[in-house]
Scaffold this active site. Structure first.
Site, PDB file in Angstrom:
ATOM      1  N   GLU A  45       0.846  -1.197   0.000  1.00  0.00           N
ATOM      2  CA  GLU A  45       0.000   0.000   0.000  1.00  0.00           C
ATOM      3  C   GLU A  45       0.884   1.250   0.000  1.00  0.00           C
ATOM      4  O   GLU A  45       1.139   1.855   1.028  1.00  0.00           O
ATOM      5  CB  GLU A  45      -0.894  -0.030   1.242  1.00  0.00           C
ATOM      6  CG  GLU A  45      -2.027   0.937   1.266  1.00  0.00           C
ATOM      7  CD  GLU A  45      -2.919   0.714   2.475  1.00  0.00           C
ATOM      8  OE1 GLU A  45      -3.386   1.711   3.040  1.00  0.00           O
ATOM      9  OE2 GLU A  45      -3.132  -0.460   2.858  1.00  0.00           O
ATOM     10  N   SER A 105      -7.138   8.613  -5.615  1.00  0.00           N
ATOM     11  CA  SER A 105      -5.804   8.021  -5.645  1.00  0.00           C
ATOM     12  C   SER A 105      -5.601   7.112  -6.852  1.00  0.00           C
ATOM     13  O   SER A 105      -4.499   6.618  -7.066  1.00  0.00           O
ATOM     14  CB  SER A 105      -5.571   7.196  -4.365  1.00  0.00           C
ATOM     15  OG  SER A 105      -5.555   8.003  -3.229  1.00  0.00           O
TER      16      SER A 105
END
Length: 860
Positions: free
Chosen positions: A521, A609
């Site tokens: 991540e 994102s």
């Protein structure tokens, strides 16, 4: 068991003689008492809690007709500003009801009948003909119910009723404990029967379904051993749980034989073998096993995602009593630590994993999470076109449709159980462990899953030991490992089989020497698609608001990703330098913009994102990732070449033009055929920045060289004034299907007189839809799209372009017909696209229509 596999005919309940097959022969599936029906079409639906809606005689004729997978709050999402603490607060969260009427043929009387819900959000009370039959509560895993005792056959109408509660305050009934992952920020709340539904009809001696949640059964497990990658061979083992549901003591216990046939995607038999005859007493469940060699094997890998259909057949006294088909793939995996030689190995080859992290909702703006298989493939194909091979699903177990798509497309997956952030204790931990168990059983035949994830953040030593024990109990031979993102507790570190990081840390050399370190991540920054750069109208860059965390336009967002990607790639575990031998994988969060928690709180209706937006239109960062992840020469000019001659302050447009390139010795930039400069040393591995380039209408071209030879080029042209609208239609192969759940996607662009997209166009386009079906019914419902940064834009018959393009969606109904969509704007030439929705066969509420995919890699 895959959806493509659920095709065995109930043409006859009579038992047939077991056929014998030789390798390379064309395979014809045997006749079997088992049928699996597509149970998705023609549900009745309403929002709100309706008294007595479970009653079979309840009048639902005025309810909306929908098909599953269905998102009950699809029209609500992407309409309000996202906030960090709660995600999208505008979606409906409450009670809804679903009802479905169906009939089973009279000759099926005496059969076993099961229903399989691949998932629903959050909890569903299931009734059959007015009787309560089940309660699905965890909101994540597939759930099964044995409906046999309440089923009617022949001309008798059956009614399945489901009361769905998608409130985030829902508590488990038996314990009054909430599910930690039932949270709108980490797990976007798209409620309803939001995954596929299947109805299984079997004989009394049958192979169970992999539905531990609800049925407590484990289904069939397929794995390989004794691999010879160079020799293209392995041994295939099938372990199938068999239930003898016969309850007639006048009939002796049955001696059952399991036979296996392995079939390639061309329909050719590649292996056939049979296990020992086993005595299965009445009422008992027994695991039958058969093992045999597979030669000339085509193994599964990201580069070659080869799949096989494995048919498993039960026979008693030489007569078939059950047969199933499971689509799977065979691959050898190794997970190594160590400098230079560590990492993930698939079929004896080191594979650097590069890709993304995504919320498992995987939704589309205006559509939600309920959409057909080909649209899952659409996204997966974009990932593969970006030269990525890895997806880390976040927080909860991925959808079966996505897992099957990634099998076909060759994308390695991390599959979590279910959590939010931080560790769960007591009953909340038990809930997570149960989801992990159920998910392993349900997905363990899918070759794309290589990693099980025990938690999004650290767990304790005993908890990790428990998760590893679950993996060893239910998936001991699947070539997978158990781990966690951000492990810190020493006991958990010692027990884990892989180790995850977020934002590259904390990094541990001792762990690196023992097992792969997986970045799960990274690059949590946000940047919307519509902002080109600081020199482009109409926005001239992103204007940071008081509560916005990030300050990116599309160009600077892409530049920041280059720096982050290089930080990991230059430190990949295959390096022989110990200081730079670290990571076995890299995941950038997200691939698509999501209806989840965001940090652009003053301006966005999504968390931006993503490398593509919420209707899968690519940002510049998508092309940057494509170049960096490509193993061949590649090049891309970041931005466009249609600037205004002067800026708002009156100065001439002069800017740095950024080029990203890979596997080249140098890059040269040309404007209108004149070389501006040639650079040989990139920044951050990939970036060639050419400063002070004056804009001049015409062309800009970047050329990449190897040893003076041109190996990659990219050219942009200046667009003229907007002149027309252009429409491009996307459907499944064969076109839209009238199943109530299919979609057509329409791209609309504003172009100049030569057909060149006008990249700075951002203005309204209006639509009309004329849909003519049978008996006055419409063959389509408008679902529209969305505008990033604008509230209330979903599901309207108008939408702005963004960077000259946007996309809308149209959903089919159960009525076939012709659909005509026209797009208009004053001053521009309008455009029209016309297409048809084709009928499917639904009989008494049941269908056996096969799925439609985009991938050629699925077995037939």
């Amino acid at each position: 068991m895959t959806s493509t596999a659920r095709l065995l005919s109930i043409a006859s309940i009579l038992l047939a003689t077991t056929p014998l097959w030789s390798a390379d022969a064309k395979f014809t599936p045997p006749v079997s008492p088992r049928t699996t029906y597509n149970f998705n079409a023609n549900w009745k639906f309403t929002k709100g809690d309706v008294p007595a809606a479970q009653d079979p005689s309840f009048d639902d004729s005025k309810w909306e007709t929908v098909s599953t997978p269905h998102t009950m709050n699809d029209v609500d999402s992407f309409r309000v500003i996202i906030d960090h603490s709660g995600g999208d607060r505008g979606t409906y969260k409450g009670i809804s009801w679903y009802r479905k009427h169906f009939k089973l043929p009279a000759e099926a009387a005496g059969s076993k009948v099961f229903i399989e819900f691949e998932g629903m959000r959050q909890a569903g009370e299931i009734y059959l003909n007015g009787r309560p039959f089940g309660l699905s509560e965890n909101g994540v895993t597939a759930y099964g119910i044995d409906l046999t005792s309440g089923m009617q056959f022949g001309d008798h109408d059956n009614v399945i009723s489901v009361r769905v509660d998608n409130t985030t305050t829902y508590h488990e009934r038996a314990t009054d404990v909430p599910f930690r992952w039932n949270a709108n920020d980490f797990n976007p709340d798209f409620g309803g029967i939001n995954r596929r539904v299947w109805l299984h009809v079997t004989g009394k001696i049958y192979q169970t379904l992999p539905l531990y949640y609800g049925l407590g059964t484990t289904g069939t497990y397929i794995y390989c051993s004794n691999f010879s990658i160079a020799g293209h061979s392995c041994d295939v083992t099938v372990e199938s749980q068999v239930h003898n549901a016969t309850a007639d003591r006048k009939i002796p216990d049955s001696k059952v034989t399991l036979s296996v046939t392995v079939v390639d995607k061309g329909g050719n038999v590649r292996a056939t073998f049979t296990g020992a005859e086993v005595d299965v007493p009445q009422g008992a469940k027994t695991v039958l096993t058969a093992t045999g060699p597979l030669t000339n094997a085509k193994f599964w890998s990201p580069d070659e995602p080869n799949l096989y259909d494995v048919y498993t057949t039960l026979s008693v006294d030489g007569k078939i009593v059950d047969a199933t088909k499971i689509t799977t793939g065979f691959r050898k995996t190794e997970f190594k630590g160590g400098v230079g030689t560590g990492g993930v190995y698939i079929n004896d080859k080191f594979v650097y994993l590069k890709g993304f992290a995504e919320r498992t909702a995987d939704e589309w703006a205006g559509v939600g999470v309920g959409y057909p298989e080909w649209m899952h493939d659409f996204t997966a194909q974009m990932i593969r076109d970006d030269h990525a091979n890895y997806m880390r699903w976040m927080h909860v177990t991925p959808q079966k449709e996505d897992v099957e798509s990634y099998d076909r497309m060759g994308i390695v997956e991390i599959a979590p159980a279910a959590d939010k952030e931080e560790d769960g204790m007591g009953r909340q931990w038990d809930q997570r462990a149960e989801v992990m168990r159920d998910s392993i059983i349900y997905l363990r035949n899918n070759p794309s899953i290589l990693f099980w994830e025990a938690g999004n953040t650290g767990v304790t030593g005993p908890q990790m030991q428990q998760m590893v024990a679950l993996r060893k109990e239910f998936d001991p031979h699947g070539g997978r490992v158990m781990g966690c993102r951000s492990i810190r507790e020493p006991g958990a570190v010692a027990a884990a089989e892989w180790w995850g990081t977020m934002l590259s840390g904390p990094y541990n050399t001792d762990i690196r020497d023992r097992e792969p370190i997986i970045e799960t991540e990274d690059f949590r920054d946000e940047g919307a698609r519509r902002f080109w750069d600081n020199y482009s109208p109409p926005y001239y860059g992103f204007k940071k608001g008081p509560t916005d965390t990030w300050n990116y336009n599309s160009e600077t967002f892409a530049l920041a990703q280059i720096k982050r990607y290089w930080n990991f790639y230059s430190n990949r575990i295959s390096n022989t330098d110990p200081e730079h031998s670290k990571f076995a994988a890299y995941a950038s969060i997200y691939f698509t913009d999501e209806n989840a928690d965001g940090r652009q709180d003053s301006s966005e209706v999504a968390r931006v994102s993503g490398k593509v937006d919420a209707v899968r239109l690519p940002k510049e960062v998508y092309f940057v990732e494509r170049v960096m992840q490509n193993e061949k020469p590649d090049i891309h000019i970041i931005g466009h070449w249609s600037y205004p001659p002067t800026q708002p302050d009156g100065t001439k447009t002069v800017k740095t033009m950024n080029v990203v390139a890979n596997n080249v010795d140098g890059v040269e930039l040309f404007v209108n055929g004149v070389s501006k400069s040639k650079l040989t040393t990139p920044e951050n591995g990939y970036l060639y920045a050419f400063p002070d380039i004056p804009f001049a209408p015409g062309t800009i071209k970047a050329v990449g060289y190897q040893a003076k030879a041109v190996v990659a080029t990219h050219e942009l042209r200046t667009a003229g004034p907007p002149a027309a609208i252009k429409l491009t239609l996307h459907t499944a192969p064969g076109g839209m299907r009238a199943d109530g759940g299919d979609f057509a996607l329409i791209d609309f662009e504003v172009v100049d007189a030569k057909g060149e997209r006008c990249p700075t166009d951002d203005a309204r386009v209006d639509f009309t839809m004329d849909a003519a079906g049978t008996a006055g019914s419409s063959p389509a419902n408008w679902r529209g799209g969305y505008n990033s940064g604008k509230t209330g834009t979903t599901n309207n018959l108008y939408l702005n372009t963004e960077d000259g393009i946007n996309r809308v969606a149209i959903r089919s109904t159960l009525t076939a017909g012709t659909i005509k969509v026209t797009a208009t704007r004053d001053g521009l030439k309008s455009a029209t696209v016309t297409f048809t929705s084709s009928p499917i066969t639904i009989t008494d509420g049941l269908s056996q229509e096969a799925q439609v995919t985009l991938s050629p890699n699925a077995a037939k």
